[in-house]
Write an enzyme that holds these catalytic residues in place. Structure first.
Site, PDB file in Angstrom:
ATOM      1  N   LEU A   1       0.876  -1.354  -0.323  1.00  0.00           N
ATOM      2  CA  LEU A   1       0.410  -0.129   0.007  1.00  0.00           C
ATOM      3  C   LEU A   1       1.090   0.948   0.488  1.00  0.00           C
ATOM      4  O   LEU A   1       1.924   1.003   0.977  1.00  0.00           O
ATOM      5  CB  LEU A   1      -0.871   0.466   1.602  1.00  0.00           C
ATOM      6  N   ASP A   2       0.721   2.609  -0.509  1.00  0.00           N
ATOM      7  CA  ASP A   2       1.624   3.268  -1.114  1.00  0.00           C
ATOM      8  C   ASP A   2       1.476   4.095  -0.103  1.00  0.00           C
ATOM      9  O   ASP A   2       0.645   4.438   1.264  1.00  0.00           O
ATOM     10  CB  ASP A   2       1.770   4.474  -2.142  1.00  0.00           C
ATOM     11  N   LYS A   3       2.268   5.495   0.232  1.00  0.00           N
ATOM     12  CA  LYS A   3       2.938   6.161   1.751  1.00  0.00           C
ATOM     13  C   LYS A   3       1.524   6.156   1.863  1.00  0.00           C
ATOM     14  O   LYS A   3       0.654   6.698   3.085  1.00  0.00           O
ATOM     15  CB  LYS A   3       3.483   7.295   2.001  1.00  0.00           C
TER      16      LYS A   3
END
Length: 252
Positions: A115-117
């Site tokens: 999951l991206d930031k």
């Protein structure tokens, strides 16, 4: 009778750092550090080359007195908060998901997918590489369900267009399903289901239709729902949940 050629050894071979990672003892990067520091022995001899070839099930590997046996397989679900990087370490010094596991007494676990930031929600972690590969396999892995807040109120035609998809940078991006959950005066929440995973797929797809992503929360992977798990909290999966996410024949 024709002469028979040499019998090929079919046992898998891996570089030493990768072999340590596959045993579930540490990340591949950390393994390379252990090897370079002279902490790893193969068949009784210290080896400092992280690419040193090993044979699965035959090469005897020891790390600083630890036995070769793989760490017990562990399967964890985490409610990832927004702002954390899905990485073992970050070259820019940003907080990572491992902050949520500090002092948990768990062995080293790798993220299963990413999951991206700016994204949040359900993230699986495990030290079982075969199980993780089954979860992330593009063709056979379980669907992923997201709740996404956008800066407009899409109509039925736009939701249908998201399912039909669009070609972007040589990739066909689409939602397996897109439906309206609820609306406000200026924005809306959508439920988007993906049956394949590409880098920043939802954000890129929505942007192609002039929709900005305000929040993105993964709420389910296959039959496993995030449920009431608190932000930043984690729990171990039950054996039934582990089996439901990947066929037993694939995991160890």
């Amino acid at each position: 009778m024709p002469a028979r050629g040499p019998v090929r050894d079919s046992a898998p071979r891996h570089g030493l750092a990768r072999a340590l990672s596959r045993l579930g003892l540490c990340s591949r990067t950390e393994a390379a550090r252990w090897v370079a520091a002279g902490r790893v022995r193969v068949d009784g001899r210290i080896v400092r080359d992280p690419e040193f070839p090993t044979i699965a099930g035959r090469s005897h590997i020891e790390v600083a007195g630890l036995a070769e046996a793989a760490a017990a397989r562990r399967y964890v679900m985490l409610n990832k908060p927004r702002g954390l990087v899905t990485s073992t370490a970050d070259e820019r010094g940003r907080d990572t998901i491992y902050r949520c596991l500090q002092d948990a007494g768990l062995p080293w676990l790798a993220p299963v997918g990413r999951l991206d930031k700016a994204s949040e929600g359900l993230l699986l972690m495990s030290n079982d590489p075969a199980w993780a590969a089954a979860i992330t396999a593009p063709a056979s892995g379980p669907d992923k369900t997201y709740h996404v807040q956008v800066d407009a109120i899409p109509d039925a035609a736009l939701l249908s267009a998201l399912e039909q998809g669009r070609q972007l940078d040589g990739q066909a991006l689409r939602a397996a399903s897109a439906r309206l959950l609820r609306t406000g005066t200026r924005n809306a929440w959508l439920e988007i289901i993906l049956d394949e995973g590409r880098n920043r797929q939802i954000r890129r797809l929505l942007q192609a239709f002039d929709l900005a992503t305000l929040r993105l929360v993964r709420v389910a992977i296959g039959p496993l729902a995030l449920g009431a798990l608190a932000k930043g909290a984690w729990r171990e999966l039950t054996p039934e949940e582990v089996r439901a996410l990947a066929p037993p024949a694939i995991s160890d």
